[in-house]
Motif scaffolding. Sequence first.
Motif, PDB file in Angstrom:
ATOM      1  N   ILE A 477      87.644  43.701  32.947  1.00 29.47           N
ATOM      2  CA  ILE A 477      88.684  43.767  31.920  1.00 29.47           C
ATOM      3  C   ILE A 477      88.639  42.518  31.041  1.00 29.47           C
ATOM      4  O   ILE A 477      88.870  42.587  29.823  1.00 29.47           O
ATOM      5  N   ALA A 478      88.288  41.382  31.640  1.00 29.37           N
ATOM      6  CA  ALA A 478      88.255  40.116  30.905  1.00 29.37           C
ATOM      7  C   ALA A 478      86.929  39.902  30.174  1.00 29.37           C
ATOM      8  O   ALA A 478      86.690  38.812  29.635  1.00 29.37           O
ATOM      9  N   GLN A 479      86.062  40.912  30.156  1.00 27.86           N
ATOM     10  CA  GLN A 479      84.801  40.850  29.403  1.00 27.86           C
ATOM     11  C   GLN A 479      83.820  39.813  29.961  1.00 27.86           C
ATOM     12  O   GLN A 479      82.975  39.295  29.236  1.00 27.86           O
ATOM     13  N   ILE A 480      83.890  39.515  31.256  1.00 30.93           N
ATOM     14  CA  ILE A 480      83.013  38.499  31.829  1.00 30.93           C
ATOM     15  C   ILE A 480      82.141  39.074  32.947  1.00 30.93           C
ATOM     16  O   ILE A 480      81.216  38.426  33.418  1.00 30.93           O
ATOM     17  N   ASP A 481      82.385  40.335  33.332  1.00 34.29           N
ATOM     18  CA  ASP A 481      81.659  40.937  34.453  1.00 34.29           C
ATOM     19  C   ASP A 481      80.160  41.012  34.180  1.00 34.29           C
ATOM     20  O   ASP A 481      79.352  40.657  35.042  1.00 34.29           O
ATOM     21  N   GLY A 490      75.185  35.947  41.121  1.00 33.71           N
ATOM     22  CA  GLY A 490      76.302  36.817  40.752  1.00 33.71           C
ATOM     23  C   GLY A 490      77.658  36.163  40.982  1.00 33.71           C
ATOM     24  O   GLY A 490      77.880  35.013  40.595  1.00 33.71           O
ATOM     25  N   TYR A 491      78.554  36.915  41.621  1.00 34.33           N
ATOM     26  CA  TYR A 491      79.909  36.407  41.867  1.00 34.33           C
ATOM     27  C   TYR A 491      79.932  35.287  42.915  1.00 34.33           C
ATOM     28  O   TYR A 491      80.950  34.608  43.063  1.00 34.33           O
ATOM     29  N   ASP A 492      78.826  35.102  43.606  1.00 33.42           N
ATOM     30  CA  ASP A 492      78.749  34.023  44.594  1.00 33.42           C
ATOM     31  C   ASP A 492      78.183  32.738  44.010  1.00 33.42           C
ATOM     32  O   ASP A 492      77.933  31.770  44.730  1.00 33.42           O
ATOM     33  N   THR A 493      77.994  32.706  42.692  1.00 32.63           N
ATOM     34  CA  THR A 493      77.545  31.482  42.023  1.00 32.63           C
ATOM     35  C   THR A 493      78.613  30.407  42.174  1.00 32.63           C
ATOM     36  O   THR A 493      79.794  30.633  41.900  1.00 32.63           O
ATOM     37  N   THR A 511      89.383  32.379  33.438  1.00 33.97           N
ATOM     38  CA  THR A 511      90.826  32.158  33.613  1.00 33.97           C
ATOM     39  C   THR A 511      91.620  33.380  33.170  1.00 33.97           C
ATOM     40  O   THR A 511      92.673  33.680  33.740  1.00 33.97           O
ATOM     41  N   ILE A 512      91.104  34.108  32.172  1.00 31.61           N
ATOM     42  CA  ILE A 512      91.758  35.357  31.769  1.00 31.61           C
ATOM     43  C   ILE A 512      91.626  36.392  32.887  1.00 31.61           C
ATOM     44  O   ILE A 512      92.582  37.116  33.204  1.00 31.61           O
ATOM     45  N   ALA A 513      90.446  36.468  33.505  1.00 31.77           N
ATOM     46  CA  ALA A 513      90.256  37.379  34.640  1.00 31.77           C
ATOM     47  C   ALA A 513      91.229  37.036  35.765  1.00 31.77           C
ATOM     48  O   ALA A 513      91.781  37.930  36.426  1.00 31.77           O
TER      49      ALA A 513
END
Length: 615
Positions: A477-481, A490-493, A511-513
């Motif tokens: 939703i926050a355009q960062i995925d 990935g998300y574990d960075t 921070t928006i996410a």
Amino acid sequence: MVGAGRPGLTGAPVAKAKDFKGTVRKLLKRLKPYRLKIAFVLIFALASTVFTIVGPKILGNATSLLVEGLLKRIGGTGDIDFAAIGWIIVEMLILYGLSAVFNYTQGFIMTKVSNDVTYEMRRDIQAKVDRLPIKYFDTHNYGEVLSHVTNDVDTINQSLTQGITQLITSAVMILGVGYMMFSISWQMALAAMLILPLSFGIIGMILKKSQRHFKTQQASIGAINGQVEEMYGNHLIVKAFNGEQAAIATFDAQNKKLYGSAWKSQFYSGIMQPIMNFVGNLGYVLVAVLGGYYAATGTIKIGELQSFIQYMRSFTMPIGQIAAQSNVLQSAIAASERVFTLLEEKEEIADPADPADASNLASRVCFKDVHFGYEADKTVINDFNFEAKPGQKIAIVGPTGAGKTTIVKLLMRFYDVNEGTILIDGTDIRSFKRNDLRSLFGMVLQDTWLCNDTIRENIRYGRLDATDAEVEDAAAIAQIDHYVRTLPEGYDTILNEESSNISSGQKQLLTIARAVLANPKMLILDEATSSVDTRMEIQIQKAMDHLMQNRTSFIIAHRLSTIKNADKILVMNHGDIVEIGTHQELLDKNGFYASLYDSQFDHVSAMPAAAAEAL
């Protein structure tokens, strides 16, 4: 490490407490629950010291028996009483064994007590920090608070672990050894005492000289640390302006100053022990000459002379220990005073005993006759009146210092109004618990805060019980995925300490996410796009538009391009609302807002059409 003094006596400067007696009383109050353990510590420490003091006297008896036995064997009148000497050796082993056990036991108990006390202090400091008003942090350096938790508490710990028992045992050692020396020979004891004035004079002189250099050394260390931190923290700027040589020259100057003060301070503290040994040896010479004479004339026995010389060696050491530990205790009392000062700071006004329910609110926000000033005589917000309906986007604009961010601080109850009220659905916000009130809001600020952890955990900070799937949905939703999935981990960075391994815009999207995941009823966006380029601003704006849907939102912005779609724009200046309206209404008025807008966009016509459209 530069500045690390040798153990025992150093000339390091000692910070002194302003209210010594009051601080000692408070520290004793902290120690009161442990008074039984401390009593055992004192008993064991005294017993260990007494056994140590008695040892040379008993050993002297063994020497006397051995010498007398040898003389009898030579004279043919008897022989050495090995049985008696054997019992004395057994007695010595028992005494020194008990002394070691008592010393170990008191050390173990005192270490446990000191760590328990400092553990409670750190816990109380953390709890206190959570209860302090935001005003405290606005007026105090963060490093100052950190120093209380680390340096000050560590100083107290070290002093409690070693200082108290060391002072007591040293004092007992001086008195006990002095008594034993006088019991052997008062004439020799008086001769030994002649070195005391010389010892104290040398200690005072060296401390006076070395303390000056230690102060300069500590100041130089602080200057070097600050300079290194500044240069490394801003190394890109230094390189961009070719400032390497100037930085090296500044460092060299500070380093030379540190070198000069460091070697002098270490030299003075380092010669303390050799000089004290020299003075002690003068005493030994005097005692040896006098003792030899008394032994030859039969006034004292050989074993007593041996005991006296051993006591002589034990007499000068505790004098230096008392001088060193008195400095340590002064530092500990000063550190305690700073900790107690923090713990006694004025706290936030307590939450109401019967708080209002914040679970089912429609998010209608109303400011009524609000007056506020950070200082009593300086008003920042003057008679502020405004109502935001549920779901409205409210933009707050104005020049720097107009009071925009102050409104947000009042809404979140970081500060309380001086006059007037702020209402949510007709309920004064002071009727809610602070945690309940703040849970209603999600915040996206200009200064992004991300911790040294994975991207996943940084987003999850918005709601700690969120699943991995919910975290990833919030990021989408926050355009960062998409960006996160292109990273090798990935998300574990893991973000580094300053989060410099991602761009400013990407940090803002994270921070928006986080705010999306928190799913608040209201939003506060404070200069959320001020530090990014136009293309990234558009991407962030899309994320924020999605986030603001059906939520009462307060948007603080300098870039007026980001608030064109706001339902209402509050134009502030000097703490007052000078204009209210939509973007077009305010432009049509051709007033203060129009002048702000024109100052930002008078160059648009000279820009390429694509860039102007983006703005």
